[in-house]
Design an enzyme around this catalytic site. Structure first.
Site, PDB file in Angstrom:
ATOM      1  CG  ASP A  28      -2.022  -0.985   1.216  1.00  0.00           C
ATOM      2  OD1 ASP A  28      -2.190  -1.690   0.205  1.00  0.00           O
ATOM      3  OD2 ASP A  28      -2.722  -1.087   2.242  1.00  0.00           O
ATOM      4  CB  THR A  29       2.181   3.166   2.393  1.00  0.00           C
ATOM      5  OG1 THR A  29       2.695   2.322   3.425  1.00  0.00           O
ATOM      6  CG2 THR A  29       0.679   3.316   2.521  1.00  0.00           C
ATOM      7  N   GLY A  58       7.165 -14.842   5.849  1.00  0.00           N
ATOM      8  CA  GLY A  58       6.414 -15.811   6.638  1.00  0.00           C
ATOM      9  C   GLY A  58       5.087 -15.264   7.123  1.00  0.00           C
ATOM     10  CD  GLU A  92       5.252  -4.846  11.739  1.00  0.00           C
ATOM     11  OE1 GLU A  92       6.038  -5.540  11.069  1.00  0.00           O
ATOM     12  OE2 GLU A  92       4.756  -3.784  11.310  1.00  0.00           O
TER      13      GLU A  92
END
Length: 171
Positions: A28-29, A58, A92
């Protein structure tokens, strides 16, 4: 050079490997907003961690990436349209939220062309991603619930909205 902070007690100090950890969905960015943010931070001498595309191969975050999150003073999460479609980004984010709770880390969020309510309530592309997760991960409802909870918590922190050329602070 990493920023080091210390309290008035000489026996108590924090050491960070990175000033900033960037969390974003590369597709996306990476070559636009986040890539430019990374360059701007580095030009100002802010030691910033940005993942290499190879790190995201992964489904789970690697120990070295988890360590980079833990050893960063600030995390900047760039919520974009398809951030939630990456299990990697959600894992994350769970680690980042854990660092808020256990280590008092600062997190700034940027809502890049998405409304914070879309992130917090998991609607539109976020809702579509969770519909897929719930059908695929029906045997892991706890994992999906953790992802939902992390998104809701992160969306409710003060952040910045980016709509084209304009950045608006939320409170």
């Amino acid at each position: 050079m990493a920023w080091q902070g210390s309290s008035s007690s000489s026996s108590f100090s924090y050491k960070w490997t990175y000033d900033v950890f960037l969390s974003f969905r590369g597709k996306d960015t990476r070559t636009g907003f986040t890539g430019n943010l990374y360059k701007a931070l580095c030009q100002r001498g802010i030691h910033t961690f940005i993942d290499d595309a190879q790190l995201r191969r992964g489904k789970e975050i690697t120990p070295s990436l988890a360590k980079a999150i833990e050893e960063s003073r600030i995390a900047i999460v760039v919520f974009s349209e398809y951030y939630a479609s990456s299990r990697f980004c959600l894992e994350e984010l769970i680690k980042i939220i854990d660092c808020i709770k256990t280590k008092g880390r600062l997190v700034l969020q940027v809502f890049y062309k998405v409304d914070p309510s879309q992130v917090g309530r998991q609607t539109r592309s976020y809702g579509e991603a969770f519909a897929r997760y719930e059908s695929v991960h029906y045997h892991e409802p706890g994992k999906v619930l953790k992802w939902r909870s992390a998104l809701s918590m992160a969306a409710n922190l003060t952040g910045y909205h980016y709509y084209g050329e304009q950045i608006i602070s939320s409170s």
